[in-house]
Write a protein that holds these residues in place. Structure first.
Motif, PDB file in Angstrom:
ATOM      1  N   SER A  85       0.821  -1.217   0.000  1.00 30.82           N
ATOM      2  CA  SER A  85       0.000   0.000   0.000  1.00 30.82           C
ATOM      3  C   SER A  85       0.857   1.270   0.000  1.00 30.82           C
ATOM      4  N   ASP A  86       0.209   2.402  -0.304  1.00 27.02           N
ATOM      5  CA  ASP A  86       0.899   3.699  -0.340  1.00 27.02           C
ATOM      6  C   ASP A  86       0.806   4.440   0.986  1.00 27.02           C
ATOM      7  N   HIS A  87       0.498   3.707   2.072  1.00 28.44           N
ATOM      8  CA  HIS A  87       0.406   4.319   3.400  1.00 28.44           C
ATOM      9  C   HIS A  87       1.047   3.399   4.441  1.00 28.44           C
ATOM     10  N   ASN A  88       1.304   3.947   5.604  1.00 31.77           N
ATOM     11  CA  ASN A  88       1.843   3.136   6.691  1.00 31.77           C
ATOM     12  C   ASN A  88       0.834   2.059   7.078  1.00 31.77           C
ATOM     13  N   SER A  89       1.349   0.896   7.427  1.00 28.88           N
ATOM     14  CA  SER A  89       0.463  -0.179   7.843  1.00 28.88           C
ATOM     15  C   SER A  89       1.219  -1.046   8.844  1.00 28.88           C
ATOM     16  N   ASN A  90       0.488  -1.692   9.720  1.00 31.13           N
ATOM     17  CA  ASN A  90       1.160  -2.518  10.728  1.00 31.13           C
ATOM     18  C   ASN A  90       0.517  -3.896  10.806  1.00 31.13           C
ATOM     19  N   ILE A  91       1.277  -4.822  11.374  1.00 32.00           N
ATOM     20  CA  ILE A  91       0.823  -6.193  11.505  1.00 32.00           C
ATOM     21  C   ILE A  91       1.420  -6.773  12.779  1.00 32.00           C
ATOM     22  N   ASN A  92       0.623  -7.527  13.514  1.00 29.68           N
ATOM     23  CA  ASN A  92       1.093  -8.197  14.729  1.00 29.68           C
ATOM     24  C   ASN A  92       1.434  -9.645  14.399  1.00 29.68           C
ATOM     25  N   LEU A  93       2.692 -10.005  14.658  1.00 26.47           N
ATOM     26  CA  LEU A  93       3.154 -11.356  14.360  1.00 26.47           C
ATOM     27  C   LEU A  93       4.024 -11.866  15.492  1.00 26.47           C
ATOM     28  N   LYS A  94       3.675 -12.995  16.054  1.00 26.71           N
ATOM     29  CA  LYS A  94       4.493 -13.577  17.111  1.00 26.71           C
ATOM     30  C   LYS A  94       5.855 -14.011  16.581  1.00 26.71           C
ATOM     31  N   GLU A  95       5.929 -14.282  15.262  1.00 30.54           N
ATOM     32  CA  GLU A  95       7.200 -14.728  14.674  1.00 30.54           C
ATOM     33  C   GLU A  95       8.309 -13.708  14.870  1.00 30.54           C
ATOM     34  N   ILE A  96       7.960 -12.422  14.974  1.00 26.17           N
ATOM     35  CA  ILE A  96       8.993 -11.393  15.071  1.00 26.17           C
ATOM     36  C   ILE A  96       9.747 -11.481  16.396  1.00 26.17           C
ATOM     37  N   GLU A  97       9.148 -12.142  17.375  1.00 28.06           N
ATOM     38  CA  GLU A  97       9.796 -12.258  18.684  1.00 28.06           C
ATOM     39  C   GLU A  97      11.064 -13.110  18.622  1.00 28.06           C
ATOM     40  N   THR A  98      11.179 -13.926  17.577  1.00 25.87           N
ATOM     41  CA  THR A  98      12.384 -14.757  17.429  1.00 25.87           C
ATOM     42  C   THR A  98      13.290 -14.240  16.309  1.00 25.87           C
ATOM     43  N   LYS A  99      13.149 -12.972  16.001  1.00 24.00           N
ATOM     44  CA  LYS A  99      13.970 -12.365  14.944  1.00 24.00           C
ATOM     45  C   LYS A  99      15.445 -12.431  15.309  1.00 24.00           C
ATOM     46  N   GLU A 100      16.255 -12.913  14.356  1.00 24.24           N
ATOM     47  CA  GLU A 100      17.704 -12.982  14.552  1.00 24.24           C
ATOM     48  C   GLU A 100      18.427 -11.844  13.841  1.00 24.24           C
ATOM     49  N   GLY A 101      17.909 -11.421  12.715  1.00 23.48           N
ATOM     50  CA  GLY A 101      18.581 -10.356  11.979  1.00 23.48           C
ATOM     51  C   GLY A 101      17.767  -9.941  10.769  1.00 23.48           C
ATOM     52  N   THR A 102      18.070  -8.736  10.269  1.00 24.97           N
ATOM     53  CA  THR A 102      17.415  -8.225   9.071  1.00 24.97           C
ATOM     54  C   THR A 102      18.308  -8.523   7.873  1.00 24.97           C
ATOM     55  N   LEU A 103      17.789  -9.279   6.914  1.00 17.13           N
ATOM     56  CA  LEU A 103      18.580  -9.701   5.762  1.00 17.13           C
ATOM     57  C   LEU A 103      18.477  -8.723   4.596  1.00 17.13           C
ATOM     58  N   ILE A 104      17.331  -8.090   4.452  1.00 15.45           N
ATOM     59  CA  ILE A 104      17.171  -7.083   3.406  1.00 15.45           C
ATOM     60  C   ILE A 104      16.040  -6.145   3.793  1.00 15.45           C
ATOM     61  N   ASN A 105      16.156  -4.895   3.363  1.00  8.29           N
ATOM     62  CA  ASN A 105      15.172  -3.874   3.720  1.00  8.29           C
ATOM     63  C   ASN A 105      15.278  -2.775   2.667  1.00  8.29           C
ATOM     64  N   ASN A 106      14.180  -2.398   2.054  1.00  8.27           N
ATOM     65  CA  ASN A 106      14.244  -1.345   1.040  1.00  8.27           C
ATOM     66  C   ASN A 106      14.132   0.063   1.636  1.00  8.27           C
ATOM     67  N   TYR A 107      14.061   0.157   2.961  1.00  8.10           N
ATOM     68  CA  TYR A 107      14.206   1.414   3.694  1.00  8.10           C
ATOM     69  C   TYR A 107      15.437   1.279   4.592  1.00  8.10           C
ATOM     70  N   GLU A 108      15.765   2.350   5.297  1.00 10.38           N
ATOM     71  CA  GLU A 108      16.957   2.320   6.157  1.00 10.38           C
ATOM     72  C   GLU A 108      16.724   1.576   7.464  1.00 10.38           C
ATOM     73  N   SER A 109      15.476   1.524   7.906  1.00  6.54           N
ATOM     74  CA  SER A 109      15.191   0.868   9.192  1.00  6.54           C
ATOM     75  C   SER A 109      13.785   0.300   9.157  1.00  6.54           C
ATOM     76  N   VAL A 110      13.449  -0.421  10.217  1.00  8.76           N
ATOM     77  CA  VAL A 110      12.108  -0.953  10.348  1.00  8.76           C
ATOM     78  C   VAL A 110      11.664  -0.765  11.794  1.00  8.76           C
ATOM     79  N   ASP A 111      10.428  -0.367  11.973  1.00  6.82           N
ATOM     80  CA  ASP A 111       9.877  -0.043  13.289  1.00  6.82           C
ATOM     81  C   ASP A 111       9.172  -1.261  13.884  1.00  6.82           C
ATOM     82  N   ILE A 112       9.700  -1.756  15.006  1.00  6.10           N
ATOM     83  CA  ILE A 112       9.124  -2.935  15.665  1.00  6.10           C
ATOM     84  C   ILE A 112       8.839  -2.589  17.119  1.00  6.10           C
ATOM     85  N   GLU A 113       7.605  -2.865  17.564  1.00  8.79           N
ATOM     86  CA  GLU A 113       7.213  -2.676  18.955  1.00  8.79           C
ATOM     87  C   GLU A 113       6.661  -3.997  19.470  1.00  8.79           C
ATOM     88  N   ASN A 114       7.473  -4.695  20.268  1.00 11.33           N
ATOM     89  CA  ASN A 114       7.094  -6.036  20.750  1.00 11.33           C
ATOM     90  C   ASN A 114       6.815  -6.943  19.549  1.00 11.33           C
TER      91      ASN A 114
END
Length: 591
Positions: free
Chosen positions: A546-575
């Motif tokens: 989409s052309d707007h900010n959007s969010n999603i809740n995923l339990k999988e993110i709690e086991t994140k080890e690293g960011t492999l690719i990102n088309n922006y400079e950062s990613v916003d994660i809250e829990n």
């Protein structure tokens, strides 16, 4: 929320698409082979690079760009037809299968191209067009001469004294008919496309073996496989019974293309082709799967059937077209439906066969204009997001020339700007019907006009984008000063360099090739989220369509080890909530 646009086909939700296997050992890993691991780069030769100033791309032009092609990290080049042809349908009307179209060069040029590609570790796949030939092919010229000519049965003829034959569609004709009357022998001949493209009679074994001999000739020359144009259409019911809409609805999902892909001996012919040709070489074979359904796909590509390697479907690229209009797009196509289509098709090949993934080609609008956002603000972000999708899904990815720099639709203003036989024929249909011609042109700017994807490659900011020193056969997109290889090559975070990075990531991580696919939150209206799992490797892919900010809740993110690719400079994660910016694409490694 975007509204869901119904398709021609009914899709059935894969009931386990949100579930991951409880035991990783349950994951089925297919047999490994080079064509499953390849990234295929499609080149439309007419539009890639011109070296002799006639405004038409040529083989020497491709040779001059082999270093660039190699730099992309891709493995295979698929060339659209370069055979001898009068060029009624840009080479898909072949008059000599063992010659090169004069505009493209000579057989010596082709041999040099093949040698140069192989020296660089690249493979070459040819476009095989054997449902039909040109009406200028020697076989058809002979076939027309008399009813008892030895070549008469190389094509499908219907004697006029039996009356007009039952309707069959002719895709590129203003009257829509697939039969053409020929006064020379008082008979009609069949052509599913233009009248300049008469259909071959595959029921004649002489025809089949002529084709097999030709295929063997090219493979012995050293090519690495075939992309097979409308191959499901080769088999016909030669009684040509009347087919009503009720018949189509009952037996063929209401679609002519499914009927045309259901000939009685189709799979006999494909098995024979495999036995006589394909099984003798380490080559790849791809079916352009017009008329192929999820229920029939494995009939083509199940390894145990010994037919073809893989096919590509049209369900994805058909999404969002408005019924009753020629490739007119509704901009509010549904991401939910998009996810469902690709998840359902992934499920087809979960245990057997092999799939493909693509978003653009020579018959489609530009990827970023159709599925992303080609405005200056979002073109780069959405192009990178779509590249992330293509190169993180299961199945062999097919990537169209120019998409690696984010080329866009041409937005032509007049029918005189178009060269495509299909668009011109559809324009004539609207004209004959007294329709709104200006609206038709407006629809083609964003819809399916094939010339949107055929404009010349944008190499640099010189005249004609560096494509030709002459007058280009099709106008160069006006945005070439902003969108070109030269400027993107030297910009570290460009679309082009992101593509290279994403190709590298796929190659270094077999999980992105062979790993199981699991869709997450199928009903999310903006974000396409899925995991890929292979043994102890697991990746989470998040794509904001989409052309707007959007969010999603995923339990999988709690086991994140690293960011492999990102088309922006950062990613916003809250829990366990991930906030994605417009068209943001992120791949995480997770435990």
């Amino acid at each position: 929320m975007k509204k869901i646009i119904p398709l021609l086909l009914a899709f059935f939700m894969f009931s386990h698409c949100n579930k991951e296997p409880e035991n990783k050992a349950e994951i089925s890993v297919p047999s490994k082979t080079w064509w499953k691991e390849a990234v295929v780069y499609q080149i439309y030769p007419r539009s890639f690079k011109d070296t002799d100033g006639d405004g038409v791309g040529d083989i020497k032009g491709i040779i001059s760009k082999l270093d660039y092609i190699k730099s992309l990290g891709i493995d295979v080049v698929w060339l659209n037809p370069i055979y001898g042809s009068p060029n009624a349908d840009n080479g898909y009307d072949i008059s000599d299968y063992k010659a090169i179209m004069k505009e493209f060069g000579t057989m010596e040029d082709f041999d040099a191209l093949l040698k140069g590609m192989h020296e660089k570790g690249l493979k070459l796949v040819m476009d095989l067009v054997v449902n039909h030939t040109s009406d200028e092919h020697p076989w058809f010229k002979e076939s027309r001469k008399s009813r008892d000519n030895p070549y008469r049965d190389y094509y499908h003829w219907w004697p006029a004294e039996k009356g007009k034959p039952a309707f069959r569609p002719g895709a590129f004709e203003a009257d829509g008919s697939g039969w053409r009357f020929d006064s020379l022998t008082n008979a009609y001949y069949l052509h599913y496309f233009s009248y300049k493209q008469p259909d071959l009679n595959w029921e004649n074994p002489k025809v089949r073996h002529e084709i097999y001999d030709m295929m063997n000739w090219w493979l012995k020359k050293g090519i690495d496989g075939f992309r097979m144009d409308v191959i499901p259409f080769i088999a016909k019911d030669t009684t040509f019974p009347v087919i009503t809409q009720a018949d189509l609805d009952k037996n063929y999902h209401g679609r002519w293309d499914v009927y045309m892909a259901s000939g009685p001996h189709l799979h006999d012919y494909l098995k024979e082709m495999n036995s006589e040709v394909l099984s003798k070489y380490d080559c790849m074979s791809l079916a352009e799967g017009a008329g192929m359904l999820k229920s029939t796909a494995l009939n083509f590509v199940d390894e145990d059937r010994h037919e073809l390697n893989m096919g590509y479907h049209f369900d994805g690229v058909n999404l969002g077209y408005i019924p009753g209009h020629f490739k007119k797009m509704d901009p509010n196509w549904s991401l939910v439906e998009f996810k469902k289509i690709y998840s359902d098709w992934d499920a087809v090949y979960k245990d057997k066969g092999w799939g493909t993934i693509y978003l653009g080609n020579h018959d489609q609008p530009r990827m970023v204009s159709r599925w992303g956002n080609d405005t200056p603000k979002f073109r780069a972000y959405s192009s990178k997001m779509l590249t992330t999708f293509l190169l993180s899904m299961r199945g062999t990815p097919y990537y169209y020339y120019g998409d690696e720099i984010g080329m866009t639709n041409a937005y032509f203003d007049s029918i005189e700007d178009y060269r495509d036989i299909e668009t011109i024929a559809e324009y004539e249909k609207v004209k004959i019907a007294g329709g709104d011609l200006q609206q038709f042109i407006e629809d083609q700017k964003t819809g399916g006009a094939r010339d949107n994807g055929r404009t010349p490659m944008q190499w640099d900011t010189t005249a004609n984008a560096g494509f030709t020193a002459g007058t280009p056969w099709l106008s160069v997109n006006k945005n070439f000063n902003q969108v070109n290889v030269a400027s993107e090559n030297k910009t570290p975070n460009s679309i082009l360099n992101y593509f290279r990075k994403m190709v590298k990531l796929r190659k270094e991580n077999p999980v992105l090739i062979y790993g199981a696919y699991h869709l997450l939150q199928a009903e999310h209206p903006d974000i396409y989220a899925y995991t890929r799992i292979l043994n102890d490797k697991k990746m989470l892919i998040l794509l904001n369509f989409s052309d707007h900010n959007s969010n999603i809740n995923l339990k999988e993110i709690e086991t994140k080890e690293g960011t492999l690719i990102n088309n922006y400079e950062s990613v916003d994660i809250e829990n366990d909530k991930i906030n994605l910016l417009p068209y943001q694409a992120v791949i995480f490694s997770i435990k």
